[in-house]
Design an enzyme around this catalytic site. Structure first.
Site, PDB file in Angstrom:
ATOM      1  N   CYS B  67       5.536  10.252  -6.891  1.00 41.30           N
ATOM      2  CA  CYS B  67       4.470  11.265  -7.042  1.00 41.30           C
ATOM      3  C   CYS B  67       3.509  11.218  -5.860  1.00 41.30           C
ATOM      4  O   CYS B  67       2.918  12.228  -5.501  1.00 41.30           O
ATOM      5  CB  CYS B  67       3.658  11.008  -8.304  1.00 41.30           C
ATOM      6  SG  CYS B  67       4.642  10.768  -9.739  1.00 41.30           S
ATOM      7  N   ASN B  68       3.349  10.023  -5.305  1.00 39.86           N
ATOM      8  CA  ASN B  68       2.305   9.851  -4.295  1.00 39.86           C
ATOM      9  C   ASN B  68       2.803   9.797  -2.868  1.00 39.86           C
ATOM     10  O   ASN B  68       1.996   9.734  -1.946  1.00 39.86           O
ATOM     11  CB  ASN B  68       1.507   8.567  -4.577  1.00 39.86           C
ATOM     12  CG  ASN B  68       0.733   8.688  -5.861  1.00 39.86           C
ATOM     13  OD1 ASN B  68       0.251   9.757  -6.197  1.00 39.86           O
ATOM     14  ND2 ASN B  68       0.653   7.598  -6.595  1.00 39.86           N
ATOM     15  N   ARG B  69       4.120   9.740  -2.685  1.00 43.53           N
ATOM     16  CA  ARG B  69       4.610   9.616  -1.309  1.00 43.53           C
ATOM     17  C   ARG B  69       6.063  10.079  -1.186  1.00 43.53           C
ATOM     18  O   ARG B  69       6.835  10.026  -2.152  1.00 43.53           O
ATOM     19  CB  ARG B  69       4.501   8.177  -0.819  1.00 43.53           C
ATOM     20  CG  ARG B  69       5.443   7.193  -1.490  1.00 43.53           C
ATOM     21  CD  ARG B  69       5.195   5.781  -1.028  1.00 43.53           C
ATOM     22  NE  ARG B  69       3.889   5.327  -1.490  1.00 43.53           N
ATOM     23  CZ  ARG B  69       2.860   5.060  -0.688  1.00 43.53           C
ATOM     24  NH1 ARG B  69       3.012   5.181   0.619  1.00 43.53           N
ATOM     25  NH2 ARG B  69       1.710   4.677  -1.164  1.00 43.53           N
ATOM     26  N   SER B 127      -0.917   2.024  -2.876  1.00 44.65           N
ATOM     27  CA  SER B 127      -0.842   2.974  -4.001  1.00 44.65           C
ATOM     28  C   SER B 127      -2.198   3.619  -4.280  1.00 44.65           C
ATOM     29  O   SER B 127      -3.234   3.098  -3.868  1.00 44.65           O
ATOM     30  CB  SER B 127      -0.375   2.252  -5.261  1.00 44.65           C
ATOM     31  OG  SER B 127       0.892   1.706  -5.052  1.00 44.65           O
ATOM     32  N   GLU B 132      -0.759  -1.119  -9.070  1.00 46.20           N
ATOM     33  CA  GLU B 132       0.051  -0.554 -10.169  1.00 46.20           C
ATOM     34  C   GLU B 132       1.497  -1.069 -10.045  1.00 46.20           C
ATOM     35  O   GLU B 132       1.996  -1.287  -8.935  1.00 46.20           O
ATOM     36  CB  GLU B 132      -0.033   0.980 -10.190  1.00 46.20           C
ATOM     37  CG  GLU B 132       0.324   1.655  -8.877  1.00 46.20           C
ATOM     38  CD  GLU B 132       1.686   2.282  -8.884  1.00 46.20           C
ATOM     39  OE1 GLU B 132       2.393   2.110  -9.872  1.00 46.20           O
ATOM     40  OE2 GLU B 132       2.039   2.915  -7.884  1.00 46.20           O
ATOM     41  N   GLN B 134       4.537   0.160 -11.129  1.00 44.41           N
ATOM     42  CA  GLN B 134       5.752   0.981 -11.063  1.00 44.41           C
ATOM     43  C   GLN B 134       6.360   1.056  -9.671  1.00 44.41           C
ATOM     44  O   GLN B 134       7.563   1.197  -9.523  1.00 44.41           O
ATOM     45  CB  GLN B 134       5.468   2.422 -11.531  1.00 44.41           C
ATOM     46  CG  GLN B 134       5.149   2.542 -12.994  1.00 44.41           C
ATOM     47  CD  GLN B 134       3.646   2.507 -13.206  1.00 44.41           C
ATOM     48  OE1 GLN B 134       2.908   1.831 -12.480  1.00 44.41           O
ATOM     49  NE2 GLN B 134       3.176   3.212 -14.216  1.00 44.41           N
ATOM     50  N   GLN B 138      10.286   1.595  -8.127  1.00 47.48           N
ATOM     51  CA  GLN B 138      10.683   2.799  -7.399  1.00 47.48           C
ATOM     52  C   GLN B 138      11.275   2.442  -6.031  1.00 47.48           C
ATOM     53  O   GLN B 138      12.243   3.063  -5.587  1.00 47.48           O
ATOM     54  CB  GLN B 138       9.464   3.721  -7.240  1.00 47.48           C
ATOM     55  CG  GLN B 138       9.052   4.348  -8.569  1.00 47.48           C
ATOM     56  CD  GLN B 138       7.671   4.987  -8.503  1.00 47.48           C
ATOM     57  OE1 GLN B 138       6.812   4.561  -7.743  1.00 47.48           O
ATOM     58  NE2 GLN B 138       7.450   6.001  -9.330  1.00 47.48           N
ATOM     59  N   GLU B 211      -7.904  14.172 -24.224  1.00 45.03           N
ATOM     60  CA  GLU B 211      -6.822  13.821 -23.298  1.00 45.03           C
ATOM     61  C   GLU B 211      -6.671  12.304 -23.183  1.00 45.03           C
ATOM     62  O   GLU B 211      -5.569  11.769 -23.097  1.00 45.03           O
ATOM     63  CB  GLU B 211      -7.161  14.404 -21.922  1.00 45.03           C
ATOM     64  CG  GLU B 211      -6.000  14.417 -20.965  1.00 45.03           C
ATOM     65  CD  GLU B 211      -6.402  15.007 -19.632  1.00 45.03           C
ATOM     66  OE1 GLU B 211      -6.113  14.373 -18.613  1.00 45.03           O
ATOM     67  OE2 GLU B 211      -7.033  16.097 -19.633  1.00 45.03           O
ATOM     68  N   MET B 212      -7.820  11.619 -23.233  1.00 43.34           N
ATOM     69  CA  MET B 212      -7.817  10.162 -23.107  1.00 43.34           C
ATOM     70  C   MET B 212      -7.058   9.524 -24.282  1.00 43.34           C
ATOM     71  O   MET B 212      -6.390   8.508 -24.116  1.00 43.34           O
ATOM     72  CB  MET B 212      -9.251   9.654 -23.082  1.00 43.34           C
ATOM     73  CG  MET B 212      -9.409   8.301 -22.490  1.00 43.34           C
ATOM     74  SD  MET B 212      -9.510   8.356 -20.721  1.00 43.34           S
ATOM     75  CE  MET B 212     -11.260   8.645 -20.515  1.00 43.34           C
TER      76      MET B 212
END
Lengths: 327, 440
Positions: B67-69, B127, B132, B134, B138, B211-212
């Site tokens: 998602c981030n890279r 990250s 984190e 995960q 990955q 949402e939390m």
């Protein structure tokens, strides 16, 4: 040999304890391995020491207060070692190791005492009695450890404090479970131990040896602890209000105080538990010049510690003395 | 899509002067709108790796897309390695994007910088949420997928193995991964799990639909929570949420009963007044048979009166309590960052030294072989002159010669290894080659 041996494994446990305490201040990759190594080395030395005493000095484990304390400490350290493998980040040693060291200290105090007098007729009940009381003691100590950690954890959570950096404290649920199970085990073991003690007293009564009186300080504190634990267990099982878990934690701490009192009774008070008692005189009411002959250990024989207590006040006719009594 | 060209496998022994190239973009400078257009799913990754093998057959490749890279790692000899522009163009072309759209966001790292970046990424130091867990999975998945496609060979095998090792060192030698910084993760891992050992036998009550609450519930479900009850002022909304979370819905009027049977209560309503007042909670207490109870008040303003938390057996946490722990954790993580970076630096430097040293391996083999020949000749001459020697004496003499050769070679080889820390020791290798007439 005794003193050196005790110092040897006590020092190993002491180092492990200091390393556990150091978790509060800094992190280290090696610490866990060193704690494990020290504890394992100490336990091996402890085992060899108990084995040496059982086979060469006293003839069997649990045959004196010293052996009894050392065996209880051995069980606690073995339990700690297992927990260390299962939960390496949880510092159970902070509570369990001081208890084990306390028992080793008491064993050192009792090092000069004579072994329990032995009689072949009562050796099975003696072993059951000593083994069950030992199990009950360890269970009370474990329940105490779980109770103390529970109160600490509950306090932290009430203060909304985040996790501690150096180590992981078990959940309240886990501690409660450990506490309740230990409490249950302690009640059962203590009931068995008390029953075996009564049986020993009855055997002694049959053999004209005066029973341990109910008023003996050790008997009184042990009985009080049994009733206290029984009430705590019933409360925990049948009645569970909001604060019950915390109450049970407090109860186990008070049980620990009972246990300390019982040990203090053995240590400091005038108890005749485990000591030679002269058999009754046949007619005159005065004690004859008789004594219980210490049982000589032979390779094939089993021996156990003997606790003698039972109903006080015996005035009726008694069977003739058995062969082991001499005038 | 990039056209296929020359199929070949990069699975051969690493050669001298291996080069690494990394082209990619991450959450640091690239907006989500660009990242999502550049992202690769598994099928696309397989297709891209296959296309790269056709384009650059002598090059190893690993494509990491999260998602981030999105990062493309390429490795091989300098002559066969594509340029950064070609690699960037490949990424754009694969997704049918104009190169100039992504060009401003791409970063390029080479050799040691690329290794250091990969190690930092695997260790979660790059990250969005520092530490984190995960990302390591990955990174491993990306390498394994590439290896399965035959696109990753010996260079990346060693590189990614060491990246995993560095990440594990960071995880064990620092508390970076133990410090959670999101409110739901702190609520579950740092507090709920301190109260309860397991959640599969626990009743979870969700009041409201914030949402939390949903995020917290996800964490609880990961821990095994299955018995979920949803209470909402709107019965339809409660039904809908219960369906989504595989729980059951209860009416607003059943709130006290539901709270009495719950072990975990999560409240996130938009109410302006507390829902669980001390008086209402007294009704709950009267009906309760299960203790303790863990209450997460994630609403602003608060749904649960603070005095409820004073009652025995009740562990109440508001969003401010959780935020305070998150902030403390974040500060402690930041304090751990230099140590984590030092570990990454150490591992990267060691890896590069090993890699550089490997470049001199063929030369060292030649050198050793070159010394073996005169040794054997001299031994033979000696044995011919002294035929009376028995087998034992011969073995002793042979051993002495071997030790002599090793001792003579030790110093130059050690110097070569030391120089490899600064890069491939070309000058020393040239000198050795000239002095001993070795083939480079």
């Amino acid at each position: 040999m005794s003193r050196m041996g005790i110092i040897c494994f006590a020092a190993s446990y002491g180092i492990a304890l200091l390393l556990e305490v150091s978790r509060l201040w800094f992190r280290s990759r090696l610490r866990g391995v060193v704690i494990l190594g020290c504890t394992a080395a100490g336990l091996i030395a402890h085992t060899l020491f108990l084995g040496y005493r059982a086979f060469t000095v006293t003839g069997s484990p649990l045959s004196s207060e010293m052996d009894w304390c050392l065996l209880a400490a051995w069980v606690l350290v073995a339990l700690y070692l297992m927990l260390l493998f299962a939960y390496p980040r949880t510092p159970f040693g902070l509570v369990l190791l001081p208890l084990a060291l306390g028992l080793i200290g008491a064993a050192g105090w009792w090092a000069s005492r004579e072994p329990y007098p032995q009689a072949p007729a009562s050796r099975v009940w003696g072993l059951i009695h000593a083994g069950a009381i030992l199990a009950a003691t360890v269970a009370v100590l474990v329940a105490f450890a779980a109770g103390v950690i529970y109160l600490f954890q509950a306090y932290r959570l009430k203060q909304r404090r985040g996790p501690l950096g150096g180590f992981w404290v078990p959940s309240l649920e886990w501690l409660d479970r450990m506490n309740s199970r230990s409490l249950g085990a302690a009640v059962v073991a203590l009931a068995v131990g008390l029953f075996a003690g009564v049986m020993l007293n009855w055997i002694n009564y049959q053999q004209h040896v005066p029973p341990l009186p109910w008023s003996d300080p050790l008997v009184m504190t042990t009985l009080a602890m049994f009733w206290w634990l029984l009430v705590a267990l019933v409360l925990a099982v049948w009645y569970r209000p909001a604060d019950e878990v915390r109450k049970v934690a407090f109860i186990t701490i008070i049980s620990f105080i009972f246990l300390l009192t019982a040990l203090a009774a053995l240590l400091l008070m005038n108890t005749s538990h485990g000591r030679n008692r002269n058999p009754w005189q046949e007619q005159s009411g005065q004690a004859p010049q008789v004594s219980v002959e210490p049982y000589v250990w032979q390779e094939s024989s089993l021996r156990g510690g003997i606790c003698l207590w039972g109903p006080a006040g015996h005035g009726r006719s008694r069977p003739p003395f058995v062969a082991q009594l001499r005038t | 899509m990039v056209e296929a060209a020359h199929p070949s496998s990069p699975n051969s022994e690493p050669r001298s002067a291996m080069n690494l190239l990394l082209v990619g973009c991450s959450h640091h400078q690239t907006p989500l709108a660009v990242r999502e257009r550049l992202a690769f799913n598994e099928a696309q990754t397989v297709a891209a790796l296959s296309a790269m093998r056709h384009c650059w057959p002598q090059t190893e490749a690993v494509l990491l897309s999260t998602c981030n890279r999105v990062e493309l790692y390429l490795g091989g000899e300098k002559e066969t390695l594509p340029s950064a522009e070609e690699a960037g163009a490949f990424l754009a072309q694969f997704h049918g994007l104009p190169h100039n759209l992504i060009q401003p966001y791409l970063y390029v790292y080479e050799d040691e910088e690329a290794v250091r970046h990969l190690f930092a990424v695997a260790s979660s130091l790059d990250s969005m949420v520092l530490g984190e867990a995960q990302i390591l999975g990955q990174v491993k998945d990306a390498y394994q997928l590439s290896a399965a496609q035959g696109a990753a060979g010996p260079i990346f095998h060693a590189t990614f193995q060491t990246a995993v090792k560095a990440a594990r060192r960071v995880a064990t030698e620092t508390t970076l991964h133990q410090r959670r910084v999101s409110i739901p993760s702190v609520a579950v891992a740092d507090f709920a799990q301190q109260v309860f050992d397991r959640f599969d036998d626990k009743q979870v009550l969700v009041i409201g639909a914030g949402e939390m609450a949903e995020e917290t519930l996800k964490y609880l479900q990961d821990q095994g929570a299955r018995q979920i009850t949803v209470v909402n002022r709107s019965a339809e909304r409660a039904e809908e949420l219960a369906r989504r979370w595989q729980g059951r819905a209860a009416t607003w009027e059943e709130l006290v009963e539901a709270a009495a049977s719950a072990d975990v209560i999560i409240s996130t309503t938009g109410a302006q007044q507390p829902i669980l007042t001390a008086e209402r909670f007294a009704q709950v207490t009267a009906q309760r048979r299960r203790w303790p109870v863990f209450i997460l008040d994630l609403a602003v303003p608060r749904d649960v009166e603070p005095t409820v938390g004073d009652q025995p057996g009740v562990y109440l946490f508001s969003i401010d309590d959780l935020k305070a722990v998150c902030d403390a954790n974040r500060r402690q993580r930041d304090a751990e960052l230099p140590l984590a970076m030092r570990i990454v630096e150490e591992e990267a430097a060691q890896f590069m030294a090993d890699l550089h040293h490997k470049a001199s391996a063929p030369l060292i083999i030649q050198l050793r072989q070159g010394w073996q020949k005169p040794k054997e000749e001299e031994l033979q001459r000696l044995f011919n002159k002294l035929p009376q020697l028995d087998d034992h004496a011969r073995a002793e003499i042979r051993q002495a010669f071997d030790r002599l050769v090793n001792k003579l070679l030790h110093l130059p080889l050690d110097t070569l290894r030391n120089h490899a820390r600064q890069g491939v020791p070309h000058s020393l290798m040239d000198a050795l080659a000239k002095l001993f007439r070795l083939k480079e």
